[in-house]
Design an enzyme around this catalytic site. Structure first.
Site, PDB file in Angstrom:
ATOM      1  CG  HIS A  38      -2.055   0.931   1.135  1.00  0.00           C
ATOM      2  ND1 HIS A  38      -1.935   2.274   1.401  1.00  0.00           N
ATOM      3  CD2 HIS A  38      -3.341   0.716   0.755  1.00  0.00           C
ATOM      4  CE1 HIS A  38      -3.108   2.849   1.203  1.00  0.00           C
ATOM      5  NE2 HIS A  38      -3.985   1.928   0.802  1.00  0.00           N
ATOM      6  CG  ASP A  50      -8.995  -4.371  -2.701  1.00  0.00           C
ATOM      7  OD1 ASP A  50     -10.108  -4.291  -2.168  1.00  0.00           O
ATOM      8  OD2 ASP A  50      -8.563  -3.550  -3.517  1.00  0.00           O
TER       9      ASP A  50
HETATM   10  N1  ACO Z   1       4.078  -7.959  -4.098  1.00  0.00           N
HETATM   11  C1  ACO Z   1       5.425  -7.975  -4.193  1.00  0.00           C
HETATM   12  N2  ACO Z   1       6.201  -6.880  -4.101  1.00  0.00           N
HETATM   13  C2  ACO Z   1       5.587  -5.720  -3.901  1.00  0.00           C
HETATM   14  C3  ACO Z   1       4.185  -5.622  -3.776  1.00  0.00           C
HETATM   15  C4  ACO Z   1       3.435  -6.797  -3.888  1.00  0.00           C
HETATM   16  N3  ACO Z   1       2.111  -6.777  -3.817  1.00  0.00           N
HETATM   17  N4  ACO Z   1       3.858  -4.331  -3.586  1.00  0.00           N
HETATM   18  C5  ACO Z   1       5.009  -3.637  -3.594  1.00  0.00           C
HETATM   19  N5  ACO Z   1       6.036  -4.472  -3.788  1.00  0.00           N
HETATM   20  C6  ACO Z   1       7.450  -4.088  -3.854  1.00  0.00           C
HETATM   21  C7  ACO Z   1       7.754  -3.539  -5.244  1.00  0.00           C
HETATM   22  O1  ACO Z   1       8.138  -4.541  -6.147  1.00  0.00           O
HETATM   23  C8  ACO Z   1       8.867  -2.569  -4.950  1.00  0.00           C
HETATM   24  O2  ACO Z   1      10.064  -3.288  -4.840  1.00  0.00           O
HETATM   25  P1  ACO Z   1      11.447  -2.645  -5.338  1.00  0.00           P
HETATM   26  O3  ACO Z   1      11.673  -1.472  -4.427  1.00  0.00           O
HETATM   27  O4  ACO Z   1      12.427  -3.755  -5.141  1.00  0.00           O
HETATM   28  O5  ACO Z   1      11.242  -2.249  -6.763  1.00  0.00           O
HETATM   29  C9  ACO Z   1       8.512  -2.033  -3.560  1.00  0.00           C
HETATM   30  O6  ACO Z   1       7.673  -3.029  -2.976  1.00  0.00           O
HETATM   31  C10 ACO Z   1       7.758  -0.720  -3.595  1.00  0.00           C
HETATM   32  O7  ACO Z   1       6.670  -0.833  -4.503  1.00  0.00           O
HETATM   33  P2  ACO Z   1       6.061   0.428  -5.252  1.00  0.00           P
HETATM   34  O8  ACO Z   1       5.141  -0.027  -6.341  1.00  0.00           O
HETATM   35  O9  ACO Z   1       7.144   1.377  -5.617  1.00  0.00           O
HETATM   36  O10 ACO Z   1       5.275   1.092  -4.044  1.00  0.00           O
HETATM   37  P3  ACO Z   1       3.946   1.892  -4.139  1.00  0.00           P
HETATM   38  O11 ACO Z   1       3.760   2.598  -2.862  1.00  0.00           O
HETATM   39  O12 ACO Z   1       3.907   2.709  -5.373  1.00  0.00           O
HETATM   40  O13 ACO Z   1       2.922   0.669  -4.304  1.00  0.00           O
HETATM   41  C11 ACO Z   1       0.929  -0.498  -4.629  1.00  0.00           C
HETATM   42  C12 ACO Z   1       1.667   0.576  -3.809  1.00  0.00           C
HETATM   43  C13 ACO Z   1       0.734  -0.013  -6.085  1.00  0.00           C
HETATM   44  C14 ACO Z   1      -0.433  -0.718  -3.992  1.00  0.00           C
HETATM   45  C15 ACO Z   1       1.749  -1.812  -4.647  1.00  0.00           C
HETATM   46  O14 ACO Z   1       1.983  -2.259  -3.334  1.00  0.00           O
HETATM   47  C16 ACO Z   1       1.066  -2.911  -5.463  1.00  0.00           C
HETATM   48  O15 ACO Z   1       1.218  -2.946  -6.701  1.00  0.00           O
HETATM   49  N6  ACO Z   1       0.291  -3.826  -4.791  1.00  0.00           N
HETATM   50  C17 ACO Z   1      -0.451  -4.844  -5.470  1.00  0.00           C
HETATM   51  C18 ACO Z   1      -1.763  -4.265  -6.002  1.00  0.00           C
HETATM   52  C19 ACO Z   1      -2.763  -4.018  -4.891  1.00  0.00           C
HETATM   53  O16 ACO Z   1      -2.978  -4.844  -4.013  1.00  0.00           O
HETATM   54  N7  ACO Z   1      -3.437  -2.849  -4.988  1.00  0.00           N
HETATM   55  C20 ACO Z   1      -4.459  -2.461  -4.011  1.00  0.00           C
HETATM   56  C21 ACO Z   1      -3.960  -1.327  -3.160  1.00  0.00           C
HETATM   57  S1  ACO Z   1      -5.126  -0.988  -1.876  1.00  0.00           S
HETATM   58  C22 ACO Z   1      -6.353  -0.178  -2.595  1.00  0.00           C
HETATM   59  O17 ACO Z   1      -6.224   0.457  -3.618  1.00  0.00           O
HETATM   60  C23 ACO Z   1      -7.641  -0.235  -1.926  1.00  0.00           C
END
Ligand code: ACO
Length: 377
Positions: free
Chosen positions: A259, A313
């Site tokens: 998140h 979610d």
């Molecule tokens: N699984 C594995 N690795 C993850 C996940 C995940 N679900 N989420 C983040 N990471 C890792 C990324 O690969 C990244 O690693 P790196 O630094 O080695 O490249 C690091 O964590 C940071 O991720 P970002 O995408 O830069 O962080 P951000 O704050 O932008 O991400 C997000 C938030 C988009 C929600 C992300 O966690 C994600 O894609 N999650 C999966 C989709 C999801 O569940 N969305 C629902 C969000 S809640 C909502 O909207 C109600």
């Protein structure tokens, strides 16, 4: 000197708000000052809508009157039903976006952005949202749409219109809690989109349509659908480890984890975790919960130190699935819960407006010579 780029506007404060408080480190969420745990356990979605729109929890008589208004506003115009019929093959979230847009044509307050009119429109959109989703769902199956049932509460009536029969109390409550948990969440991407629309002094319907469009993406509201697809692909708890390893090793993400704001467990997840477990046991399908908890308690444990925990979610999809709701309806359910939150964000934006218009640092070519089209090789 090159400006500092705040990519994704991460950690940028856009404004102040009285809508919700989020402490991402502690995993704490308040709506209008009230803890989400109290609201999820002790209130109803109708109370939460009132709280968000009017700023205080309702008294018994205020709630009675408000609920009556919600129930009286569920019917959508025939013209909108015809439009939903024309787009019946589209994804339900696209149909909801189209339906909300179409409702604007029949709303006499559409261009009145005063707080009173915006609340009236928010109430109508909240009340009509489930009718749009259920009507489209029935039309795409070749079924007659169900008229709303004024004897049922918001969540019960939604299930009734979807499936054509009154849901039991437990199902109604499950969906009620789910709506509460999704109702509001600060400057999340879809609320930000809605605020940008409101900041141009566009109307609430346009702002909510924007919100729905932004919510659709799998990085935001689309995650619940993706989580359940993943659980179905895994099929059996024994396959979870290998499936997840392959996905993560190839740079993929486990949906429902991570998140932008929460670096601890999303406080909303706890309410759905326990309910997903109980429902799975009751329905004789404990395997979905077992797959999900295997991912949470085994595979994703190393990610906790990086602040990656389950989000709201992760367990939602398994509940919808067990209730017989098709996976392409999951995002629409999220949207139905979020309408009051989007409306509140718009009201705040209108009340103290400044056009939201950030900058982009130009990184392209400069001062190129213009070559007439006939001379270009
Ligand atoms: N699984 C594995 N690795 C993850 C996940 C995940 N679900 N989420 C983040 N990471 C890792 C990324 O690969 C990244 O690693 P790196 O630094 O080695 O490249 C690091 O964590 C940071 O991720 P970002 O995408 O830069 O962080 P951000 O704050 O932008 O991400 C997000 C938030 C988009 C929600 C992300 O966690 C994600 O894609 N999650 C999966 C989709 C999801 O569940 N969305 C629902 C969000 S809640 C909502 O909207 C109600």
């Amino acid at each position: 000197m090159a400006p500092e780029i705040m990519k994704g506007l991460k950690d940028v404060y856009l404004d102040t708000t009285e809508s919700s408080f989020i402490d991402g480190q502690e995993g704490k969420l308040l709506y209008r000052g009230y803890n989400i745990h109290d609201l999820a356990e002790k209130s109803t979605f109708e109370e939460v809508i009132y709280l968000l729109l009017y700023g205080a929890l309702p008294t018994v008589s205020q709630l009675q009157e408000f609920d009556g208004i919600l129930r009286a506003n569920r019917i959508i115009p025939d013209e909108v039903i015809q439009i939903l019929d024309l787009v019946k093959t589209s994804h339900p979230i696209d149909a909801l976006r189209t339906g909300i847009s179409a409702l604007a044509a029949f709303d006499s307050d559409v261009n009145d952005n005063s707080e009173e009119a915006t609340i009236r429109k928010a109430v109508r959109l909240t009340a009509m949202g489930p009718t749009l989703v259920a009507t489209h769902h029935r039309l795409r199956q070749g079924l007659e749409p169900m008229a709303p049932n004024p004897n049922l509460n918001h969540s019960g009536n939604f299930m009734y219109m979807l499936f054509g029969e009154e849901p039991d109390e437990e199902t109604t409550k499950l969906l009620d809690v789910d709506f509460i948990l999704h109702a509001e969440h600060g400057a999340n991407a879809s609320a930000f989109g809605a605020r940008v629309a409101a900041s141009t002094l566009s109307d609430l319907h346009s702002a909510v349509v924007t919100g729905v469009g932004v919510l659709k993406g799998p990085a935001h509201g689309g995650a619940a659908e993706e989580v359940m697809k993943m659980a179905l692909d895994i099929g059996n708890p024994e396959n979870a480890e290998e499936y997840a390893r392959k996905l993560l090793d190839s740079g993929g993400r486990i949906m429902g984890f991570g998140h932008r704001v929460y670096k601890a467990e999303d406080p909303r997840a706890r309410h759905l975790r326990e309910r997903s477990r109980k429902l799975g046991e009751k329905m004789g399908h404990p395997e979905w919960f077992q797959i999900l908890t295997y991912l949470e308690d085994k595979v994703m444990v190393p990610y906790r130190s990086r602040g990656i925990f389950v989000n709201v979610d992760f367990f939602a999809g398994s509940i919808y699935y067990l209730l017989g709701i098709p996976d392409d309806l999951f995002i629409s359910i999220f949207a139905l819960g979020r309408i009051p939150g989007w409306a509140l964000q718009c009201i705040e934006q209108y009340n103290d407006n400044m056009l939201i218009r950030p900058l982009l640092e130009y990184s392209g070519k400069m001062d190129l010579e213009f070559i007439p089209i006939e001379q270009r090789g």
